[in-house]
Design a protein around this motif. Structure first.
Motif, PDB file in Angstrom:
ATOM      1  N   ALA A  48       0.878  -1.308  -0.027  1.00  0.00           N
ATOM      2  CA  ALA A  48      -0.067   0.035  -0.128  1.00  0.00           C
ATOM      3  C   ALA A  48       0.789   1.359   0.050  1.00  0.00           C
ATOM      4  N   GLU A  51       2.186   2.918   3.092  1.00  0.00           N
ATOM      5  CA  GLU A  51       2.929   1.667   3.993  1.00  0.00           C
ATOM      6  C   GLU A  51       4.343   1.625   3.483  1.00  0.00           C
TER       7      GLU A  51
ATOM      8  N   GLY B  51      -0.502  -3.077   8.097  1.00  0.00           N
ATOM      9  CA  GLY B  51      -0.317  -1.835   7.346  1.00  0.00           C
ATOM     10  C   GLY B  51      -1.194  -1.710   6.199  1.00  0.00           C
ATOM     11  N   ASN B  52      -0.970  -2.777   5.337  1.00  0.00           N
ATOM     12  CA  ASN B  52      -1.796  -2.580   4.214  1.00  0.00           C
ATOM     13  C   ASN B  52      -3.364  -2.815   4.616  1.00  0.00           C
ATOM     14  N   PHE B  54      -4.651  -1.780   7.081  1.00  0.00           N
ATOM     15  CA  PHE B  54      -5.063  -0.507   7.853  1.00  0.00           C
ATOM     16  C   PHE B  54      -5.486   0.497   6.449  1.00  0.00           C
ATOM     17  N   GLU B  55      -4.660   0.670   5.623  1.00  0.00           N
ATOM     18  CA  GLU B  55      -4.900   1.400   4.408  1.00  0.00           C
ATOM     19  C   GLU B  55      -5.914   1.079   3.415  1.00  0.00           C
ATOM     20  N   MET B  57      -8.591  -0.251   4.467  1.00  0.00           N
ATOM     21  CA  MET B  57     -10.066  -0.279   5.191  1.00  0.00           C
ATOM     22  C   MET B  57     -10.209   1.113   5.488  1.00  0.00           C
ATOM     23  N   THR B  58      -9.183   2.080   5.498  1.00  0.00           N
ATOM     24  CA  THR B  58      -9.650   3.441   5.904  1.00  0.00           C
ATOM     25  C   THR B  58      -9.712   4.219   4.421  1.00  0.00           C
TER      26      THR B  58
ATOM     27  N   GLU C  56     -13.134   7.992   7.237  1.00  0.00           N
ATOM     28  CA  GLU C  56     -12.380   7.014   6.685  1.00  0.00           C
ATOM     29  C   GLU C  56     -11.686   6.060   8.088  1.00  0.00           C
ATOM     30  N   PHE C 116       2.436  -3.194  16.209  1.00  0.00           N
ATOM     31  CA  PHE C 116       1.963  -2.112  15.531  1.00  0.00           C
ATOM     32  C   PHE C 116       1.585  -0.710  15.940  1.00  0.00           C
ATOM     33  N   ARG C 129      -2.578  11.639   5.873  1.00  0.00           N
ATOM     34  CA  ARG C 129      -3.969  12.102   5.481  1.00  0.00           C
ATOM     35  C   ARG C 129      -4.526  13.213   6.758  1.00  0.00           C
TER      36      ARG C 129
END
Ligand code: NA
Ligand code: NA
Lengths: 314, 439, 172
Positions: A48, A51, B51-52, B54-55, B57-58, C56, C116, C129
């Protein structure tokens, strides 16, 4: 034995910046044959977008091509590149990038290999002819502007625009229907999105510039042979220069094409232009200072601003 | 690792875990966990996977799903939907399968106004299926048309995926979007024809109760009281979008507010109906979003490991006739579509497919774009893992089996396939409208 | 469950429900916030950046806070193929093993989820963001969600009921 680095790029493969990075990769793989090789694993479809900087920090991937803005909370100093009046090759020659690399090594655990594709600034593009105030400053009252964290403070503060957040692939529809009346974008690329159908004015001067760079996991970097390091660094420095030149050329041809497609340049008066650009820089530098203070690094602030010529000028 | 081993490992894990009865979302997540350790390396890999996720989903692009679900549930639980369908039933008299036609019309309208296949499937599913089941419709006539029209969202403009495709492929966005209009309407008509066919063959597919004739004045009253205001909500949502007051992703929120106000006006908004609506919307959201949590990250691991680009490179490496090559690319999209999300698929395939299709094989770029969007649409409903199928499972009444959903999807998927065939035979179906007015 | 533990179990069940209620409220608020955002933009008033981002981030919260509840309600979709073709006793064993496997996966994700969040706190990380919102406030939902989802899976390992019904097909 050939040493291999895995790599990802922040943007989709077809984008002009990603293509520039892939060119860099090709050059390394050619120069470094038998010594060092970069293996590209893809773009945001592999890791991502936001990320990727953390992935290179963790050593999941060895090399990442990304705007500094995507890891601004680790390296707020990235705003130096955004507000800088110099480009990549100049920053290389003056030693500014050496300092920038040290900041990355110390605070992020990555090697800053090069500031690629520099010299590309942003413009505000509008659908209707912009109005100006008595002092010649753009008057954005009642105008809806698509924003972005890089320049929102300036848009809201100095320019007093109403800022809306719209994902880039919804901007076409938003412009078509007037959900927003204006958007900042780089000097190149608005025709790739076909926004030129709706945006008919480009405010000159440009402001800010892109902060795209290549970062390498520091442990990986240190494990490379001096020969491999030298090839990577030399090719990166050469690419800083050639990508700057190539994009300058593309920028000129895009300005010409914009004119052909009926996008008019709307020039601010000289005085208003200086105030406009300086206000943008001031907003970025204020943000950077606050973030550096929070990290206890504000001591270097003045030196860095000076090094990168990121302060306002008259 | 060779790409085919990586591919076999990742897909094999999913299939095995699902066969053992792991919840679909957890099967994806487990495969991701193992894949992250193998391909990305140890704990760093797992953190990157998180992290992937997280991105993924948001992302605002997901917001229409819970909003459209809430809108549909509110329509249903406040009884507004019931009023409307009663009125439609009585006005349309004896037309067999009338609510199915209403579904196609409504679904097409929502697809037209929203860019979200999942959102519009969620809305139509939660709104129509319970009512139609109550009225004795077979699943093929309630679920099928909804799955079909859900996918129209990305073909008929506005379509965020269409814009992305055009940008990635460097083709004219406007032309591609307009090129989707005629095929989209043709497809909607084919759905209507399919419903007609089904009601002719299977007389019991739709309820055959007799409707007493209704006087004209009464018809008018029913229309004004029971259909007009509901239709008005839809019109308002469309107006908000056409006037640019709301983006396609935001429009669902306007719909929710509209239904709430309408329910207040009809004194139908009770605390109980509100709680039921939110609960219903939350159930499906939680189920679907945890699957997306798993599948979006699964897509990324497939890409990172080189499995999906290996597959694409292998298939496109053969020197085949243009038509065979087109079908091969179509096939790749369908296969990847079972396990990957639309966005990742596009990022991965477009840079490879486009030069091949347009420069080497000589296809028209706009036409090829429409075909790719159709393939993506179909892959959304391909058994066993098409995401729309799971969304449908979530909104369908208790006791609806997955097999029923698969069977219901097939005729309408066949329509989409037939449209692809028609597009190959007659490319002008897509190209006529965008080329109108340009030499 | 033995009697002394009963109040604890009740409190825990109540918490799972409460989190789902919070998720439901967030879902409802999403509609209002998006509508508000439209209203502010069209009246040329300035919506703060975090308003958009809160939608979001809310999507992740909504998901992580409702998945444990959905597991308790057996709302997650799964396929019954193997479990439908074996004798009852075997099915019980397989079903409990699957639930145990799921619980282990959730436990691992909880562990790394905490890692994390700790990373986000240590580096004072914020999402590009939304510079005003520390990312740890959002990523904390990951270990919470997976931790409780794992506990809910244990229900089908040690509890009276099992996850799988034994009827062929896909269930929720
Ligand atoms: Na659409
Ligand atoms: Na899919």
């Amino acid at each position: 034995d050939e040493e291999v680095l895995t790599a990802v790029h922040a943007f989709p493969k077809n984008l002009v910046y990603s293509q520039s990075f892939l060119e860099f990769v090709d050059k390394v793989n050619k120069e470094g044959e038998g010594v060092v090789k970069i293996e590209v694993r893809g773009g945001p479809e592999a890791i991502a977008m936001f990320e990727q900087p953390q992935a290179v920090q963790r050593g999941v991937v060895d090399m990442v091509y990304t705007p500094g803005s995507f890891y601004t909370s680790t390296i707020p100093e990235k705003d130096l590149l955004v507000a800088s009046s110099i480009n990549g090759p100049e920053a290389r020659a003056s030693g500014a990038l050496e300092i920038y690399d040290q900041i990355h090594q110390k605070n992020m655990g990555v090697k800053y290999l090069g500031w690629m594709d520099s010299g590309i600034p942003f413009h505000i593009y509008t659908i209707d002819e912009p109005k100006v105030t008595a002092e010649g400053k753009p008057d954005f009252s009642g105008l809806k502007m698509r924003g972005n964290p890089i320049y929102n403070e300036w848009l809201k503060g100095y320019l007093e625009a109403t800022v809306a957040t719209i994902p880039s692939n919804e901007v076409y529809t938003a412009l078509e229907r007037g959900t927003v009346d204006a958007t900042p974008w780089t000097s190149i690329g608005i025709m790739d999105w076909n926004w030129d159908k709706f945006l008919k004015y480009r405010i000159d001067p440009a402001f800010f510039s892109t902060d795209l760079g290549v970062i390498v996991n520091l442990e990986k970097w240190n494990s490379l042979s001096p020969q491999a390091q030298k090839i990577l660094q030399d090719v990166a420095i050469a690419h800083e220069k050639s990508s700057f030149e190539a994009l300058q050329e593309q920028q000129n041809s895009e300005y010409a094409e914009q004119e052909k497609r009926g996008i008019k340049s709307f020039k601010l008066s000289e005085e208003a232009a200086a105030a406009y650009v300086n206000a943008a820089k001031a907003a970025a530098m204020e943000r950077m200072k606050t973030d550096m203070e929070a990290k206890g690094r504000a001591g270097d602030f003045d030196m860095l601003v000076e090094k990168f010529k990121a302060g306002g000028q008259s | 690792m060779e790409w085919y081993w990586a591919f076999a490992l990742m897909i094999g894990m999913i299939l095995a875990l699902m066969a053992f009865g792991f919840p679909v979302a957890l099967a994806f997540i487990t495969a991701n966990l193992i894949g992250a350790v193998i391909f990305m390396g140890g704990s760093g890999g797992i953190l990157t996977f998180l992290g992937n996720a997280f991105e993924s989903m948001t992302s605002f692009a997901l917001a229409p799903v819970p909003l459209f679900l809430l809108m549909g549930e509110l329509f249903f639980h406040t009884g507004l939907a019931n009023r409307m369908f009663d009125a439609v039933d009585r006005l349309l008299g004896r037309v067999p399968g009338r609510l199915s036609y209403v579904t196609v019309a409504g679904g097409t309208a929502f697809a037209t106004l929203s860019g979200s296949s999942m959102g519009s499937t969620a809305l139509m599913g939660s709104l129509m299926v319970p009512e139609m089941t109550k009225r004795g419709y077979k699943k093929i006539l309630s679920i099928g048309p909804i799955l079909g029209t859900g996918g129209l969202a990305m073909i008929i403009p506005p379509s965020a995926l269409g814009v992305l495709l055009a940008t990635l492929a460097k083709i004219d966005v406007g032309k591609l979007l307009i090129a989707g209009v005629v095929p989209g309407l043709v497809l909607a008509s084919m759905y209507a024809a399919m419903i007609f066919g089904i009601t002719m063959v299977d007389k019991k597919a739709a309820p055959a109760y007799d409707m007493p004739p209704v006087a004209l004045a009464e018809k008018l009253r029913m229309f004004l009281v029971n259909i007009g205001p509901m239709a008005l909500v839809v019109v308002i949502v469309i107006a908000f979008m056409l006037l640019g007051w709301a983006t396609p992703s935001e429009a669902a929120a306007v719909g929710v507010i509209g239904v709430l106000l309408l329910a207040l006006a009809y004194r139908a908004l009770t605390w109980k109906s509100l709680v039921k609506s939110v609960t219903g919307a939350l159930r499906v959201t939680a189920m679907a979003f945890l699957i997306i949590f798993g599948s979006a990250t699964f897509s990324q691991l497939l890409s990172w490991s080189g499995a999906s680009s290996g597959l694409i490179g292998w298939v496109t490496g053969f020197d085949l006739a243009p038509l065979v090559m087109l079908l091969a690319m179509f096939g790749i999209l369908l296969v990847l579509g079972m396990f990957m999300d639309q966005l990742s698929m596009m990022l991965l395939t477009i840079p490879i497919f486009y030069p091949l299709a347009t420069l080497q094989l000589g296809f028209d770029p706009i036409w090829f774009g429409v075909v790719v969007l159709l393939a993506l649409e179909i892959s959304f409903t391909t058994p066993p893992f098409g995401l729309l199928l799971f969304v449908m499972k979530g909104v369908a009444p208790k006791g609806t089996t997955m097999a029923e959903i698969y069977v219901a999807a097939i005729p309408f998927m066949a329509c989409a396939m037939l449209l692809v065939a028609l597009l190959i035979i007659e490319p002008q179906i897509a190209l006529w409208l965008p080329n109108l007015g340009s030499p | 469950m033995s009697a002394p533990l009963a109040p604890l179990v009740r409190a825990y069940d109540w918490m799972i429900t409460a989190l789902a209620v919070v998720a439901g409220i967030m879902l409802f608020l999403t509609a209002l916030v998006v509508a508000l955002q439209i209203l502010l933009r069209e009246t040329a008033l300035q919506a703060p950046d975090w308003l958009f981002t809160s939608v979001e981030f809310g999507l992740l919260y909504m998901t992580m806070f409702s998945v444990p509840w959905l597991m308790r309600e057996r709302g997650h979709i799964y396929i019954e193929l193997l479990t439908a073709s074996v004798p009852d006793a075997t099915r019980h064993v397989i079903s409990r093993c699957v639930a145990a496997g799921a619980a282990v996966v959730c436990a691992i994700l909880t562990w790394y989820g905490i890692d994390f969040v700790a990373g986000d706190i240590a580096t004072a990380k914020y999402d590009w963001r939304a510079p005003d919102i520390p990312r740890a406030w959002v990523s904390i939902s990951l270990p919470i969600g997976f931790g409780l989802l794992g506990i809910e899976c244990l229900r089908y390992v040690f509890g009276r009921e099992i996850l799988h019904s034994g009827e062929i097909g896909i269930h929720e």
